[in-house]
Design a protein around this motif. Structure first.
Motif, PDB file in Angstrom:
ATOM      1  N   MET A 294       0.500  -1.039   0.372  1.00  0.00           N
ATOM      2  CA  MET A 294       0.020  -0.318   0.104  1.00  0.00           C
ATOM      3  C   MET A 294       0.943   1.269   0.176  1.00  0.00           C
ATOM      4  N   ALA A 295       2.549   1.437   0.534  1.00  0.00           N
ATOM      5  CA  ALA A 295       2.841   2.829   0.637  1.00  0.00           C
ATOM      6  C   ALA A 295       3.344   2.779  -0.931  1.00  0.00           C
ATOM      7  N   CYS A 296       3.631   1.902  -1.737  1.00  0.00           N
ATOM      8  CA  CYS A 296       3.570   1.757  -2.722  1.00  0.00           C
ATOM      9  C   CYS A 296       2.746   2.216  -3.636  1.00  0.00           C
ATOM     10  N   ALA A 297       1.485   2.215  -3.165  1.00  0.00           N
ATOM     11  CA  ALA A 297       0.129   2.750  -3.360  1.00  0.00           C
ATOM     12  C   ALA A 297      -0.330   1.665  -5.008  1.00  0.00           C
ATOM     13  N   PRO A 313      -7.928   0.841   4.852  1.00  0.00           N
ATOM     14  CA  PRO A 313      -8.131   1.284   5.294  1.00  0.00           C
ATOM     15  C   PRO A 313      -9.701   1.419   5.544  1.00  0.00           C
ATOM     16  N   PRO A 314     -10.964   1.986   6.157  1.00  0.00           N
ATOM     17  CA  PRO A 314     -11.940   0.975   5.432  1.00  0.00           C
ATOM     18  C   PRO A 314     -12.914   0.785   4.071  1.00  0.00           C
ATOM     19  N   GLY A 315     -12.762   1.325   3.532  1.00  0.00           N
ATOM     20  CA  GLY A 315     -12.857   1.479   2.368  1.00  0.00           C
ATOM     21  C   GLY A 315     -12.273   0.084   2.218  1.00  0.00           C
ATOM     22  N   GLY A 351      -4.318   3.318  -0.456  1.00  0.00           N
ATOM     23  CA  GLY A 351      -3.417   2.930   0.626  1.00  0.00           C
ATOM     24  C   GLY A 351      -2.399   3.918   0.873  1.00  0.00           C
ATOM     25  N   ARG A 352      -1.610   4.234  -0.131  1.00  0.00           N
ATOM     26  CA  ARG A 352      -0.281   5.349   0.728  1.00  0.00           C
ATOM     27  C   ARG A 352      -0.820   6.209   1.534  1.00  0.00           C
ATOM     28  N   ALA A 353      -2.000   7.066   1.429  1.00  0.00           N
ATOM     29  CA  ALA A 353      -2.382   7.979   2.038  1.00  0.00           C
ATOM     30  C   ALA A 353      -2.295   7.399   4.132  1.00  0.00           C
ATOM     31  N   HIS A 354      -2.887   6.564   3.623  1.00  0.00           N
ATOM     32  CA  HIS A 354      -3.286   5.612   4.753  1.00  0.00           C
ATOM     33  C   HIS A 354      -2.514   4.984   5.605  1.00  0.00           C
ATOM     34  N   LEU A 356       0.735   6.598   5.612  1.00  0.00           N
ATOM     35  CA  LEU A 356       1.627   7.401   5.791  1.00  0.00           C
ATOM     36  C   LEU A 356       0.881   7.968   6.790  1.00  0.00           C
ATOM     37  N   ALA A 357       0.009   7.600   7.007  1.00  0.00           N
ATOM     38  CA  ALA A 357      -0.898   8.616   8.282  1.00  0.00           C
ATOM     39  C   ALA A 357      -1.253   7.600   9.447  1.00  0.00           C
ATOM     40  N   ALA A 358      -1.043   6.550   9.386  1.00  0.00           N
ATOM     41  CA  ALA A 358      -1.384   5.417  10.470  1.00  0.00           C
ATOM     42  C   ALA A 358      -0.002   4.090  10.980  1.00  0.00           C
ATOM     43  N   HIS A 359       0.694   4.198   9.425  1.00  0.00           N
ATOM     44  CA  HIS A 359       1.805   3.090   9.658  1.00  0.00           C
ATOM     45  C   HIS A 359       2.742   3.163   9.220  1.00  0.00           C
ATOM     46  N   ASP A 360       3.682   4.425   9.303  1.00  0.00           N
ATOM     47  CA  ASP A 360       4.521   4.986   9.394  1.00  0.00           C
ATOM     48  C   ASP A 360       5.780   4.731   9.997  1.00  0.00           C
TER      49      ASP A 360
END
Length: 395
Positions: A294-297, A313-315, A351-354, A356-360
């Motif tokens: 997900m970090a790699c989008a 992410p929930p979605g 996934g990338r945004a998620h 960055l926000a929660a799993h860096d």
């Protein structure tokens, strides 16, 4: 001082100026645990802690740690408990006496077993299961592993889980511990959409599965599902990245559309090349592969085991989560994702945004250092982390 889990001996408070000394003890030395220990050790060094890692030779861990500037000490130990355990515990006890750490952090079942037997609560001890030992075995062995985890918790100042689901599994199996939950994190500068990618051959969609080739990761279930995917998506290719004890069995009879790429020092180029990254695990604590992908989008498809729902992410849940050991459900969901390019793009961006926000990994490091700080009763001096815009890890 006494805790609900037993006495904690008096210790001199570590010097804030020099930073507390952390001894990480780990076995295994490859895969997700090795990546997490490497990232954590490097970030703790950058935050001003003194860090030593004790681990067996082999795998990818030792070289990665030394490249990060970490002190590594050899600890000879097999991956699973066996007749060599008493000698492994004695060697580890001597190593702990020589290193004189302020806190011991044991990773995974085998290191957690040996470390707690060696230290027996005489030092602040953090045990991180990275998925429970009793889930990996059946019958008598599962019962023995569970009895040990219930007993060994008394020698854990903290049991550090990577997901609330992993903690609940422990509680539901009668383990009484001082729990702390710190979700897994990944290096979002290393795992990012931009960068090198594996050269793709063929025009069909590419599915990538990264993980040790073993029963836990469920590649056998994926291979059962794959023919149904190819019937719906002619030209689709599956690449299994990794090595492990099930490699020969998995290769036997695998169709031509399946490639075994072997282990990869850096999985990021494989993630970037994939249309979908899949991990059909039978059990986990919180797998790193979906977070890295997900970090790699890239969109991911995972099984509904411990940590999976919390990592997505929930979605994503309607599209990216299937029951474990259900090849027909896995094939259906994988085909549905491969048919919908716009959905894959949207899931990848979310996934990338998620992550960055929660799993860096920097969030993970902050939280783990906070656990050490609480156990030792000292503050860790803030230090500017290189290559970041004046961000610091402060506890």
């Amino acid at each position: 001082m006494r805790t609900p889990l037993g006495p904690v001996p008096h210790r001199a408070v570590p010097s804030v100026a020099r930073g507390p000394h952390v001894l990480h003890i780990t076995q295994p030395v490859e895969g997700g645990v090795a990546r997490l220990v490497t990232d954590l050790a490097a970030a703790q060094l950058a935050a001003g802690l003194r860090v030593t890692v004790a681990c067996p030779a082999g795998g990818t861990l030792t070289n990665a740690l030394r490249a990060a500037g970490c002190s590594v000490l050899p600890w000879e130990a097999t991956r699973a408990p066996g007749p060599r355990l008493p000698g492994e515990v004695r060697r580890l006890a001597r190593l702990v006496r020589d290193v004189r750490p302020d806190v011991v952090h044991a990773h995974s079942a085998k290191a957690g077993l040996a470390a707690r037997l060696a230290v027996r609560g005489r030092l602040p001890t953090v045990f991180q299961p990275h998925a429970w030992s009793f889930e990996a075995v059946d019958g008598v062995m599962a019962g023995a592993a569970l009895r040990w985890e219930r007993f060994g918790a008394r020698w854990s100042s903290r049991v550090l889980c990577v997901s609330e689901a992993e903690r609940r599994t422990g509680e539901q199996h009668g383990i009484t511990a001082r729990w702390q939950v710190v979700p897994n994190g990944v290096d979002t500068r290393r795992f990012r959409p931009e960068g090198d990618s594996v050269l793709r051959s063929g025009a069909g969609p590419l599915v990538v599965c990264v993980g040790r080739l073993c029963r836990q990761k469920g590649q056998d279930v994926l291979l059962q599902a794959w023919p149904a995917v190819v019937r719906q998506m002619p030209g689709a290719r599956l690449v299994l990245v990794g090595e492990g004890p099930d490699a020969d069995r998995l290769r036997a009879g695998a169709p031509a559309s399946v490639e075994f790429a072997g282990p990869a020092r850096d999985a990021a180029p494989w993630y970037r090349a994939a249309d979908v990254v899949v991990l059909p695990s039978r059990w986990e604590g919180m797998a790193l592969v979906p977070l890295e992908a997900m970090a790699c989008a890239r969109p991911v498809l995972v099984t509904d085991v411990d940590g999976a729902r919390e990592s997505l992410p929930p979605g994503h849940l309607p599209y990216c989560l299937v029951p474990p050991e259900r090849p027909e459900a896995l094939a259906w969901a994988l085909t549905a994702l491969l048919r919908r390019a716009p959905l894959r793009a949207a899931l990848g961006a979310q996934g990338r945004a998620h992550v960055l926000a929660a799993h860096d990994v920097r969030h993970t490091t902050d939280a783990v250092i906070g656990v050490y700080r609480e156990l030792l009763g000292v503050a860790v001096r803030p230090l500017v982390v290189p290559n970041q815009s004046r961000e610091s890890i402060t506890t």
